[in-house]
Design a protein around this motif. Sequence first.
Motif: not given
Length: 417
Positions: A38-48
């Motif tokens: 069981l693997n969890v990936l958290s990704r925060m992305l800011y994009m302009n």
Amino acid sequence: MRVMKWSMIALAVSASTSQFAMASSQEESKGFFEDQSLNVLSRMLYMNRDWKNNDSDEQSYREEAGLGVRAIYESGFTQGTVGVGVDAFALGSVRFDGGTGRAGNGLFAQDSSDNLEKTQSKAGGAVKFRLSDTVLKYGNQFTSSPVFATDDSRLLPEVATGTLITSNEIKGLELSAGRFTSLSDQTAMGRDTINGTGLKSANIAGATYQFTDNFVGGVAASDIEDFYKKKYLNLNYTLPINEDQSLNFDFNGYDTKGEGQELAGEADNRIWSLAAAYSLGAHKFTLAHQRSTGDAGYKYGADGNGTIFLANSVQYSDFNNKDERSWQARYDLNMKTYGVPGLSFMTRYITGDNIDTGTNDDAKEHELDIETKYVMQSGPAKDLSFRVRSAFYRGSTGVGNDNNDFRFIVEYPLSIL
């Protein structure tokens, strides 16, 4: 395609029979729960994205930010001649920033009033069977075939639904074949269509063979109903020079023909790229050339927005227009050699010309990319990464509007089981 699929199964079974003395993956199975993960990936992305020469009535600026979390569970296989297992996933995202007037970067879906969704979630799963070293999987899954690849360039990945069989019965040879009937994009929370055009069916097949430790080749083919048919070839060779030096050559090519109603438009295209990379300690220098010919540019999307395995498909542009010729110069630096493990830099410049827009047969485009990434090497936050990507794109009229693309990405992978 059905005949080809069963032929590949027959080949796999024949190979497993002839190599019965060798232990297979299924024979070494520890069990359904014993081999689970069981693997969890958290990704925060800011994009302009900031367009520089849009018409006055077009949106000239897009800005969004959010957090995406995915949990992926993979069981082991039950013991016995035929092993049975399941894969499952749960995807969710929450919006931090981005309004109606700044929407459009593909991080969040828009409602009927063009407002961005505040939260999104989706779950799915697949059942899988293993005989010897051959696995058949049916259900929701992520794919990475060069002729059918789910994209993962935003908060959440695309998801395909269908059947995929992968065989590794012969050492060095991997065979695959599949049929998919649904593809949802990165902001679709159900079995939605992608790019506004429904995927009716996608039949795919592929083979990869490791000729030597340094040379691998692959072929693949697909039939995307009422869109196009594709053939693909890859050759990759690495020439070791010494402990700190090597040369790598990577060739990729597609041949695309229209199929049925050609819902994406005319699809007659042949495109290829050749990249040569010289590695010297912490440094890597890459030169690449890419060329497109035919009555149209290279098309993808109905077969997944990741289905473009070409050297000059970069952060913003793919340099895949009709008759386009493009060149790339790239430099990578790994700071581990200089006492800062986990820190890396990359910059590349790509220029394309000879583009046929219908009104201009020598249109041009170019892009400069700059990227830096740092990965934590130890401690409670080990593997936490920070990545900054900037692209500066300029194109002729009819090719693309000038654009500055900026992204800040934070990722944290966590292995629970």
